[in-house]
Design a protein around this motif. Structure first.
Motif, PDB file in Angstrom:
ATOM      1  N   HIS A  75     -64.842   7.936  49.989  1.00 13.24           N
ATOM      2  CA  HIS A  75     -64.311   7.913  48.624  1.00 13.24           C
ATOM      3  C   HIS A  75     -63.245   9.004  48.456  1.00 13.24           C
ATOM      4  CE1 HIS A  75     -64.071   7.625  44.291  1.00 13.24           C
ATOM      5  NE2 HIS A  75     -64.303   8.928  44.220  1.00 13.24           N
ATOM      6  N   GLU A  76     -63.515  10.210  48.950  1.00  8.61           N
ATOM      7  CA  GLU A  76     -62.546  11.309  48.839  1.00  8.61           C
ATOM      8  C   GLU A  76     -61.246  10.974  49.573  1.00  8.61           C
ATOM      9  OE1 GLU A  76     -62.589  14.241  47.067  1.00  8.61           O
ATOM     10  OE2 GLU A  76     -64.338  13.325  46.131  1.00  8.61           O
ATOM     11  N   ILE A  77     -61.357  10.362  50.727  1.00 10.11           N
ATOM     12  CA  ILE A  77     -60.172   9.960  51.490  1.00 10.11           C
ATOM     13  C   ILE A  77     -59.392   8.910  50.711  1.00 10.11           C
ATOM     14  CG2 ILE A  77     -59.374   8.777  53.585  1.00 10.11           C
ATOM     15  CD1 ILE A  77     -61.745  10.194  55.050  1.00 10.11           C
ATOM     16  N   ASP A  78     -60.095   7.931  50.161  1.00  9.02           N
ATOM     17  CA  ASP A  78     -59.421   6.884  49.376  1.00  9.02           C
ATOM     18  C   ASP A  78     -58.729   7.464  48.143  1.00  9.02           C
ATOM     19  OD1 ASP A  78     -60.075   4.894  51.174  1.00  9.02           O
ATOM     20  OD2 ASP A  78     -61.837   4.213  50.044  1.00  9.02           O
ATOM     21  N   VAL A  79     -59.364   8.419  47.476  1.00 10.89           N
ATOM     22  CA  VAL A  79     -58.751   9.074  46.321  1.00 10.89           C
ATOM     23  C   VAL A  79     -57.484   9.809  46.759  1.00 10.89           C
ATOM     24  CG1 VAL A  79     -59.039  10.958  44.637  1.00 10.89           C
ATOM     25  CG2 VAL A  79     -60.850   9.253  44.934  1.00 10.89           C
ATOM     26  N   ALA A  80     -57.562  10.515  47.879  1.00  8.00           N
ATOM     27  CA  ALA A  80     -56.394  11.262  48.380  1.00  8.00           C
ATOM     28  C   ALA A  80     -55.256  10.312  48.749  1.00  8.00           C
ATOM     29  CB  ALA A  80     -56.794  12.117  49.577  1.00  8.00           C
ATOM     30  N   ILE A  81     -55.575   9.183  49.353  1.00  8.83           N
ATOM     31  CA  ILE A  81     -54.546   8.188  49.681  1.00  8.83           C
ATOM     32  C   ILE A  81     -53.912   7.659  48.393  1.00  8.83           C
ATOM     33  CG2 ILE A  81     -54.153   5.866  50.625  1.00  8.83           C
ATOM     34  CD1 ILE A  81     -56.252   6.580  52.805  1.00  8.83           C
ATOM     35  N   GLY A  82     -54.721   7.380  47.399  1.00  6.46           N
ATOM     36  CA  GLY A  82     -54.212   6.911  46.113  1.00  6.46           C
ATOM     37  C   GLY A  82     -53.307   7.940  45.455  1.00  6.46           C
ATOM     38  N   ARG A  83     -53.702   9.202  45.499  1.00  8.34           N
ATOM     39  CA  ARG A  83     -52.872  10.267  44.922  1.00  8.34           C
ATOM     40  C   ARG A  83     -51.554  10.385  45.673  1.00  8.34           C
ATOM     41  NH1 ARG A  83     -54.767  14.445  41.790  1.00  8.34           N
ATOM     42  NH2 ARG A  83     -53.797  16.014  43.134  1.00  8.34           N
ATOM     43  N   LEU A  84     -51.607  10.247  46.987  1.00 10.39           N
ATOM     44  CA  LEU A  84     -50.394  10.329  47.792  1.00 10.39           C
ATOM     45  C   LEU A  84     -49.452   9.173  47.445  1.00 10.39           C
ATOM     46  CD1 LEU A  84     -48.924  11.842  50.078  1.00 10.39           C
ATOM     47  CD2 LEU A  84     -50.093  10.345  51.691  1.00 10.39           C
ATOM     48  N   GLU A  85     -49.998   7.976  47.353  1.00 15.27           N
ATOM     49  CA  GLU A  85     -49.181   6.797  47.063  1.00 15.27           C
ATOM     50  C   GLU A  85     -48.619   6.797  45.637  1.00 15.27           C
ATOM     51  OE1 GLU A  85     -51.773   3.560  48.145  1.00 15.27           O
ATOM     52  OE2 GLU A  85     -51.368   3.830  50.290  1.00 15.27           O
ATOM     53  N   SER A  86     -49.337   7.425  44.705  1.00 14.33           N
ATOM     54  CA  SER A  86     -48.871   7.454  43.315  1.00 14.33           C
ATOM     55  C   SER A  86     -48.005   8.666  42.997  1.00 14.33           C
ATOM     56  CB  SER A  86     -50.071   7.425  42.362  1.00 14.33           C
ATOM     57  OG  SER A  86     -50.767   8.658  42.424  1.00 14.33           O
ATOM     58  N   GLY A  87     -47.854   9.556  43.975  1.00 13.42           N
ATOM     59  CA  GLY A  87     -47.037  10.742  43.754  1.00 13.42           C
ATOM     60  C   GLY A  87     -47.800  11.922  43.191  1.00 13.42           C
ATOM     61  N   GLY A  88     -49.113  11.830  43.107  1.00 15.66           N
ATOM     62  CA  GLY A  88     -49.916  12.921  42.554  1.00 15.66           C
ATOM     63  C   GLY A  88     -50.445  13.901  43.574  1.00 15.66           C
ATOM     64  N   ALA A  89     -50.218  13.640  44.854  1.00 15.79           N
ATOM     65  CA  ALA A  89     -50.695  14.565  45.886  1.00 15.79           C
ATOM     66  C   ALA A  89     -49.934  15.876  45.761  1.00 15.79           C
ATOM     67  CB  ALA A  89     -50.503  13.971  47.274  1.00 15.79           C
ATOM     68  N   GLY A  90     -50.654  16.968  45.957  1.00 19.17           N
ATOM     69  CA  GLY A  90     -50.015  18.276  45.897  1.00 19.17           C
ATOM     70  C   GLY A  90     -50.022  18.896  44.517  1.00 19.17           C
ATOM     71  N   ILE A  91     -50.647  18.219  43.547  1.00 18.62           N
ATOM     72  CA  ILE A  91     -50.747  18.743  42.190  1.00 18.62           C
ATOM     73  C   ILE A  91     -52.225  18.992  41.891  1.00 18.62           C
ATOM     74  CG2 ILE A  91     -50.312  18.288  39.747  1.00 18.62           C
ATOM     75  CD1 ILE A  91     -48.075  16.343  40.715  1.00 18.62           C
ATOM     76  N   CYS A  92     -52.548  20.222  41.496  1.00 14.65           N
ATOM     77  CA  CYS A  92     -53.928  20.595  41.195  1.00 14.65           C
ATOM     78  C   CYS A  92     -54.443  19.766  40.024  1.00 14.65           C
ATOM     79  CB  CYS A  92     -53.998  22.087  40.873  1.00 14.65           C
ATOM     80  SG  CYS A  92     -55.660  22.632  40.420  1.00 14.65           S
ATOM     81  N   GLU A  93     -55.607  19.168  40.200  1.00 16.38           N
ATOM     82  CA  GLU A  93     -56.210  18.361  39.141  1.00 16.38           C
ATOM     83  C   GLU A  93     -56.708  19.206  37.976  1.00 16.38           C
ATOM     84  OE1 GLU A  93     -59.304  15.908  40.779  1.00 16.38           O
ATOM     85  OE2 GLU A  93     -57.862  14.504  41.640  1.00 16.38           O
ATOM     86  N   SER A  94     -56.925  20.490  38.208  1.00 17.50           N
ATOM     87  CA  SER A  94     -57.452  21.351  37.152  1.00 17.50           C
ATOM     88  C   SER A  94     -56.360  21.979  36.298  1.00 17.50           C
ATOM     89  CB  SER A  94     -58.318  22.464  37.748  1.00 17.50           C
ATOM     90  OG  SER A  94     -59.468  21.923  38.338  1.00 17.50           O
ATOM     91  N   CYS A  95     -55.331  22.535  36.945  1.00 17.43           N
ATOM     92  CA  CYS A  95     -54.322  23.287  36.189  1.00 17.43           C
ATOM     93  C   CYS A  95     -52.932  22.666  36.230  1.00 17.43           C
ATOM     94  CB  CYS A  95     -54.257  24.719  36.693  1.00 17.43           C
ATOM     95  SG  CYS A  95     -53.574  24.890  38.363  1.00 17.43           S
ATOM     96  N   GLY A  96     -52.701  21.719  37.123  1.00 20.28           N
ATOM     97  CA  GLY A  96     -51.397  21.062  37.208  1.00 20.28           C
ATOM     98  C   GLY A  96     -50.372  21.794  38.037  1.00 20.28           C
TER      99      GLY A  96
END
Length: 132
Positions: A75-96
Motif C-alpha cells: 500500500h505504501e509503495i502504491d501511494v508513493a507511485i500515485g504521488r509521483l505520478e500526480s506530482g505530489g512526490a517530494g512534498i511533505c504531507e504534514s507541512c507542505g
C-alpha cells in the motif's frame, strides 16, 4: 516549491516499481503452492505428522503477520507511485515543505520531511529517528 528533477523522478519511479515487483514476487512465492501442498500462509500449513501443533500454530501466526506487513508495504509503495505520478512526490504531507531529494532516494515511500517525522516520532514516543 520546485518539482523533483527529471533524473530523481525517473529514479524514484524505477525504484518504486522494482520494489513493488519484488514484493509481489515474494508474496506469490509464499501463497502459491505446489500440487498437494498448502500455501505457506494457510492455517496450520506448517503442521506435519509428528510435529508440535503449538509450534505449527506459532509459525502460521507469524506468516499471517508477515503477510499483513507485506500488504501494508505494498500500500505504501502504491501511494508513493500515485504521488509521483500526480506530482505530489517530494512534498511533505504534514507541512507542505519540500522533502530533500536525498531523503526520497534513500526511502522512496517517505511522506514527510525530517522535521515533521521527528515530531511524529516524538508524539508517538518511538524516538528511533526518521523512518519510512
Amino acid at each position: 516549491m520546485p518539482p523533483l528533477s527529471q533524473s530523481v523522478s525517473q529514479e524514484l519511479g524505477k525504484r518504486l516499481h522494482q520494489a513493488r515487483e519484488d514484493l509481489l514476487a515474494t508474496v506469490r512465492a509464499r501463497t502459491v503452492a505446489g500440487e498437494g501442498d498448502a500455501p505457506a500462509i494457510g492455517p496450520l500449513a506448517h503442521e506435519v505428522p509428528g510435529d508440535d501443533r503449538v509450534t505449527a500454530e506459532m509459525i502460521s501466526h507469524d506468516e499471517a503477520h508477515l503477510a499483513e506487513h507485506e500488504a501494508n508495504l505494498l500500500h505504501e509503495i502504491d501511494v508513493a507511485i500515485g504521488r509521483l505520478e500526480s506530482g505530489g512526490a517530494g512534498i511533505c504531507e504534514s507541512c507542505g515543505r519540500d522533502i530533500p531529494e536525498a531523503r526520497l532516494l534513500a526511502t522512496p515511500t517517505v511522506r514527510t520531511c525530517i522535521g515533521c517525522q521527528e515530531q511524529i516520532e516524538k508524539e508517538q514516543g518511538t524516538g528511533r529517528g526518521p523512518t519510512m
